[in-house]
Every structure is written in structure tokens, then in C-alpha cells.
Design a protein around this motif. Sequence first.
Motif, PDB file in Angstrom:
ATOM      1  N   ARG A 149     -10.370  10.136   0.293  1.00 18.79           N
ATOM      2  CA  ARG A 149      -9.812   9.205   1.280  1.00 18.79           C
ATOM      3  C   ARG A 149      -9.870   7.773   0.766  1.00 18.79           C
ATOM      4  NH1 ARG A 149     -12.474  10.212   7.008  1.00 18.79           N
ATOM      5  NH2 ARG A 149     -10.731   8.881   7.677  1.00 18.79           N
ATOM      6  N   ASP A 150     -10.980   7.417   0.115  1.00 17.89           N
ATOM      7  CA  ASP A 150     -11.089   6.061  -0.424  1.00 17.89           C
ATOM      8  C   ASP A 150     -10.083   5.828  -1.551  1.00 17.89           C
ATOM      9  OD1 ASP A 150     -13.013   5.187   1.319  1.00 17.89           O
ATOM     10  OD2 ASP A 150     -14.703   5.487  -0.048  1.00 17.89           O
ATOM     11  N   ALA A 151      -9.875   6.850  -2.397  1.00 14.87           N
ATOM     12  CA  ALA A 151      -8.900   6.704  -3.479  1.00 14.87           C
ATOM     13  C   ALA A 151      -7.504   6.486  -2.911  1.00 14.87           C
ATOM     14  CB  ALA A 151      -8.932   7.941  -4.369  1.00 14.87           C
ATOM     15  N   LEU A 152      -7.164   7.205  -1.845  1.00 12.11           N
ATOM     16  CA  LEU A 152      -5.857   7.020  -1.210  1.00 12.11           C
ATOM     17  C   LEU A 152      -5.740   5.631  -0.581  1.00 12.11           C
ATOM     18  CD1 LEU A 152      -5.434  10.507   0.464  1.00 12.11           C
ATOM     19  CD2 LEU A 152      -3.885   9.515  -1.223  1.00 12.11           C
ATOM     20  N   ARG A 153      -6.814   5.177   0.042  1.00  8.82           N
ATOM     21  CA  ARG A 153      -6.781   3.833   0.649  1.00  8.82           C
ATOM     22  C   ARG A 153      -6.551   2.756  -0.407  1.00  8.82           C
ATOM     23  NH1 ARG A 153     -11.851   5.882   3.622  1.00  8.82           N
ATOM     24  NH2 ARG A 153     -11.106   6.436   5.713  1.00  8.82           N
ATOM     25  N   ARG A 154      -7.255   2.883  -1.532  1.00 12.29           N
ATOM     26  CA  ARG A 154      -7.082   1.883  -2.587  1.00 12.29           C
ATOM     27  C   ARG A 154      -5.659   1.887  -3.121  1.00 12.29           C
ATOM     28  NH1 ARG A 154     -12.258   3.829  -3.922  1.00 12.29           N
ATOM     29  NH2 ARG A 154     -11.403   5.189  -5.550  1.00 12.29           N
ATOM     30  N   GLN A 155      -5.107   3.097  -3.333  1.00 12.19           N
ATOM     31  CA  GLN A 155      -3.739   3.182  -3.843  1.00 12.19           C
ATOM     32  C   GLN A 155      -2.746   2.605  -2.846  1.00 12.19           C
ATOM     33  OE1 GLN A 155      -2.390   4.610  -7.004  1.00 12.19           O
ATOM     34  NE2 GLN A 155      -0.884   3.232  -6.087  1.00 12.19           N
ATOM     35  N   ALA A 156      -2.923   2.955  -1.569  1.00 16.42           N
ATOM     36  CA  ALA A 156      -2.024   2.434  -0.546  1.00 16.42           C
ATOM     37  C   ALA A 156      -2.125   0.922  -0.438  1.00 16.42           C
ATOM     38  CB  ALA A 156      -2.330   3.088   0.798  1.00 16.42           C
ATOM     39  N   ALA A 157      -3.354   0.396  -0.533  1.00 12.43           N
ATOM     40  CA  ALA A 157      -3.538  -1.046  -0.438  1.00 12.43           C
ATOM     41  C   ALA A 157      -2.833  -1.764  -1.586  1.00 12.43           C
ATOM     42  CB  ALA A 157      -5.030  -1.380  -0.435  1.00 12.43           C
ATOM     43  N   ARG A 158      -2.885  -1.184  -2.780  1.00 14.15           N
ATOM     44  CA  ARG A 158      -2.183  -1.797  -3.911  1.00 14.15           C
ATOM     45  C   ARG A 158      -0.678  -1.819  -3.656  1.00 14.15           C
ATOM     46  NH1 ARG A 158      -6.337   0.821  -7.018  1.00 14.15           N
ATOM     47  NH2 ARG A 158      -5.109   2.742  -7.195  1.00 14.15           N
ATOM     48  N   LEU A 159      -0.163  -0.736  -3.120  1.00 13.60           N
ATOM     49  CA  LEU A 159       1.269  -0.677  -2.851  1.00 13.60           C
ATOM     50  C   LEU A 159       1.685  -1.627  -1.734  1.00 13.60           C
ATOM     51  CD1 LEU A 159       1.693   3.195  -3.075  1.00 13.60           C
ATOM     52  CD2 LEU A 159       2.604   1.518  -4.697  1.00 13.60           C
ATOM     53  N   LEU A 160       0.793  -1.822  -0.766  1.00 12.61           N
ATOM     54  CA  LEU A 160       1.094  -2.692   0.373  1.00 12.61           C
ATOM     55  C   LEU A 160       0.723  -4.146   0.120  1.00 12.61           C
ATOM     56  CD1 LEU A 160      -0.185  -0.390   3.266  1.00 12.61           C
ATOM     57  CD2 LEU A 160       2.201  -0.892   2.709  1.00 12.61           C
ATOM     58  N   GLY A 161      -0.034  -4.392  -0.960  1.00 13.73           N
ATOM     59  CA  GLY A 161      -0.486  -5.749  -1.231  1.00 13.73           C
ATOM     60  C   GLY A 161      -1.491  -6.236  -0.218  1.00 13.73           C
ATOM     61  N   ALA A 162      -2.365  -5.321   0.232  1.00 11.87           N
ATOM     62  CA  ALA A 162      -3.350  -5.657   1.258  1.00 11.87           C
ATOM     63  C   ALA A 162      -4.722  -5.179   0.813  1.00 11.87           C
ATOM     64  CB  ALA A 162      -2.972  -5.001   2.588  1.00 11.87           C
ATOM     65  N   PRO A 163      -5.811  -5.729   1.367  1.00 10.39           N
ATOM     66  CA  PRO A 163      -7.150  -5.240   1.014  1.00 10.39           C
ATOM     67  C   PRO A 163      -7.359  -3.830   1.534  1.00 10.39           C
ATOM     68  CG  PRO A 163      -7.290  -6.795   2.840  1.00 10.39           C
ATOM     69  CD  PRO A 163      -5.870  -6.845   2.343  1.00 10.39           C
ATOM     70  N   ALA A 164      -8.092  -3.039   0.765  1.00 13.73           N
ATOM     71  CA  ALA A 164      -8.347  -1.656   1.163  1.00 13.73           C
ATOM     72  C   ALA A 164      -9.516  -1.586   2.138  1.00 13.73           C
ATOM     73  CB  ALA A 164      -8.644  -0.804  -0.066  1.00 13.73           C
ATOM     74  N   ARG A 165      -9.385  -0.755   3.150  1.00 13.06           N
ATOM     75  CA  ARG A 165     -10.492  -0.492   4.071  1.00 13.06           C
ATOM     76  C   ARG A 165     -11.143   0.813   3.637  1.00 13.06           C
ATOM     77  NH1 ARG A 165     -11.482  -1.642   9.563  1.00 13.06           N
ATOM     78  NH2 ARG A 165      -9.411  -2.535   9.835  1.00 13.06           N
ATOM     79  N   ASP A 176      -6.095   3.692   8.813  1.00 10.97           N
ATOM     80  CA  ASP A 176      -5.738   4.900   8.090  1.00 10.97           C
ATOM     81  C   ASP A 176      -4.379   5.457   8.500  1.00 10.97           C
ATOM     82  OD1 ASP A 176      -7.965   4.955   6.457  1.00 10.97           O
ATOM     83  OD2 ASP A 176      -9.137   6.243   7.790  1.00 10.97           O
ATOM     84  N   SER A 177      -3.957   5.202   9.717  1.00 13.32           N
ATOM     85  CA  SER A 177      -2.642   5.692  10.121  1.00 13.32           C
ATOM     86  C   SER A 177      -1.536   4.996   9.330  1.00 13.32           C
ATOM     87  CB  SER A 177      -2.430   5.483  11.626  1.00 13.32           C
ATOM     88  OG  SER A 177      -2.457   4.104  11.961  1.00 13.32           O
ATOM     89  N   THR A 178      -1.729   3.738   8.995  1.00 11.02           N
ATOM     90  CA  THR A 178      -0.764   3.009   8.166  1.00 11.02           C
ATOM     91  C   THR A 178      -0.750   3.570   6.751  1.00 11.02           C
ATOM     92  OG1 THR A 178      -1.080   0.986   9.461  1.00 11.02           O
ATOM     93  CG2 THR A 178      -0.116   0.754   7.259  1.00 11.02           C
ATOM     94  N   TYR A 179      -1.947   3.817   6.211  1.00 13.85           N
ATOM     95  CA  TYR A 179      -2.035   4.410   4.885  1.00 13.85           C
ATOM     96  C   TYR A 179      -1.390   5.796   4.857  1.00 13.85           C
ATOM     97  CZ  TYR A 179      -5.583   0.845   3.691  1.00 13.85           C
ATOM     98  OH  TYR A 179      -6.253  -0.317   3.435  1.00 13.85           O
ATOM     99  N   ALA A 180      -1.680   6.604   5.890  1.00 19.40           N
ATOM    100  CA  ALA A 180      -1.150   7.969   5.928  1.00 19.40           C
ATOM    101  C   ALA A 180       0.371   7.974   6.046  1.00 19.40           C
ATOM    102  CB  ALA A 180      -1.777   8.752   7.072  1.00 19.40           C
ATOM    103  N   ALA A 181       0.930   6.988   6.741  1.00 18.79           N
ATOM    104  CA  ALA A 181       2.390   6.907   6.852  1.00 18.79           C
ATOM    105  C   ALA A 181       3.036   6.600   5.515  1.00 18.79           C
ATOM    106  CB  ALA A 181       2.769   5.833   7.874  1.00 18.79           C
ATOM    107  N   LEU A 182       2.244   6.074   4.576  1.00 22.41           N
ATOM    108  CA  LEU A 182       2.763   5.763   3.247  1.00 22.41           C
ATOM    109  C   LEU A 182       2.482   6.887   2.248  1.00 22.41           C
ATOM    110  CD1 LEU A 182       4.083   3.513   1.466  1.00 22.41           C
ATOM    111  CD2 LEU A 182       1.742   2.790   0.909  1.00 22.41           C
ATOM    112  N   LEU A 183       1.227   7.395   2.242  1.00 19.63           N
ATOM    113  CA  LEU A 183       0.789   8.316   1.192  1.00 19.63           C
ATOM    114  C   LEU A 183       0.232   9.635   1.724  1.00 19.63           C
ATOM    115  CD1 LEU A 183      -1.201   5.896  -1.182  1.00 19.63           C
ATOM    116  CD2 LEU A 183       1.153   6.651  -1.407  1.00 19.63           C
TER     117      LEU A 183
END
Length: 323
Positions: A149-165, A176-183
Motif C-alpha cells: 500500500r505504501d509503495a502504491l501511495r508513493r507511486q501515485a503521489a509522484r504521478l499526482l505531484g503531491a506528498p504521499a500519505r 487512499d480513495s484518490t490513489y486507488a482511482a489512479l492506480l
Amino acid sequence: MRPAAPQITTVGTGDRAGTDRIATPGAAADHATDDALPHRRAVNERQAATSGPAVALDIVEHHGVTAAYASLRGLAHEDFGRPRQDAAGLLRAGRHIIATVADGASQARLSHIGASVVCRSATAAVRDQLRGGATPESLDWQAVTAVTRDALRRQAARLLGAPARETGASHPGPDDSTYAALLGTTAEVLVVDAEAETPTFVRATLAGDGYAFLLDADHGVLPLGTTKGDESGLATSAIRPLPADPGAGYPRIVAGTIGRGGQALMLTTDGIGDDMADGSTPTAGYLLRRLSRPVAPHELLRAASYLKFQSHDDRTVVMVWAQ
């Protein structure tokens, strides 16, 4: 479970010449003519830069145990120019073989990236625990889930240009719902002790709706559980894709053995699992006949490339044979 014998015809022309078409016994096998089969289309330009190949294969052998996977782009994704959203991985770690399977959620924009991230991160997390002295039976699957889950958050944050939670973090960031909608993606991990006299396995479903079966050429197909159902027992395709919390009951663990010289373990996404259902279907009979004994990766790909009416999702299958 002794599956129904399939009615099989072979595609004679076009880019799928030689592919087996499966139908229910007694039913017409010509739901789609050769001319109606869609041509392979390139991935659309928006996703081409991040998509992997349409087909992926790998094989690992150790101590008489062979593990192989085939992952291929489904007809629906070919038809609409979308990438293969499934992913898989294989790794030998000492006496163990680690296999991972992930099925990117169709509604997530870049789920093919999420599926790849899950396979890499889950494999690494399990490998590190095994190197630290854990056995397949003592693996901390909650920790493996947290790592993925943390690896997905970091990847999503890089794609979104936002800090990872990340897990336990208090700083603001997308939820996480925003991350899940992406990845968003499912995740399955299989760990096999190849050096045991009778090889043992542990299958962990971290999130999603995959399938597993034992194939026995003499006795048929034994389902090892699917998560395609709700608390009432009704079939459902609803899942909570990672990195969202997958919900109560996850990770789900199944353990067992693979008899040497006569059994095979199959782990698959729902692109194949839905066609096999409880192991009694003609598709299950077809794959039992083709895959109960070891085959080369290209033959595994050919078997997984069957044509069946209304079967158009990506397909990923991991096979483990013990000799």
C-alpha cells in the motif's frame, strides 16, 4: 471436481490462427467467426508511454518444482486500445519460489502501473521476511500488505505531484480513495517451499477477486477459494482495490501441498478464473487437459489464449508443477 469436456474448434485464419475456441458441449462453437475476430490494436497514445508489452512470460525451476506464468492483454483492451492491466512476477528466494499476480482495476486510470508496483513490492517484502528467517507459514501478511500500500501511495503521489500519505503518517495528502482511482489493483502472493519432500504452498490474497485451483489429471479440479462473493454468498465483482483498505477478512490465506508427479497449482486473475468458476466448466476441462502436466512458457501462453464467447478480460495465470 470432474469438469465438463469442452467442444473445441481451431481458428483457421487471421492473426489468431491456431488458437483454440471453447464452447459448451452440444452448443455451436461459432459465436464469432474468424473474420469477426478483432485485430490487435496498439495502445492509445495517452497510455503507451507507461504500458508494458501485450504479453509477458517467465519461468523458474528449483528442486524439481517448475513455476511459470503467462499474462496477456484481453480482447476488450485490444478492441479499445488499452494496455494490459494485469501483472505477474516470479522469484526464487533460497528454497522458496515467490509468485505474485495483480489485476488492475478497470476503473482506475493507470491501474496497469499499480499492478506492476504491487508485484515488485510484494515480492520484495516476502523475500526480505524469508531472508530474515520467516517460514511461509509465519510470514506477516499484514506487513506485506502495508508495504504494498505504501509503495502504491508513493507511486501515485509522484504521478499526482503531491506528498504521499504513508501508513501511520499524519501529514496532509491525498487519501487512499484518490490513489486507488489512479492506480487501484488487486494483489495475490504465492509462496512455495520447493525443497519440501511434498512441496507446500501458502497463498495470500491481499485484496481482490482472484482464483486458485489444484489440477489433478486423474481426479479433476479442486477449487482453492475465490473472493468473488459477499457475506450472503452472492456472487459479486465488487472489490476494494489497493492502496485502499481492502476490508475485513483480508489478507485471506490458503495453505496446502502439491503432490509430486501428478498435481499442479494454478493461480489466476478473474479473466480465466471466471471461465473456470467452480472447476466444473468446459474451460476448466480444457485447461485441466492442457496444464495438468508441465509445459513450456510458450505453450502456457497458447493455452491461456483460448477464445470463448464473452470472455474478453486480461488473463494472467501462474502454474506450479512438482516433479
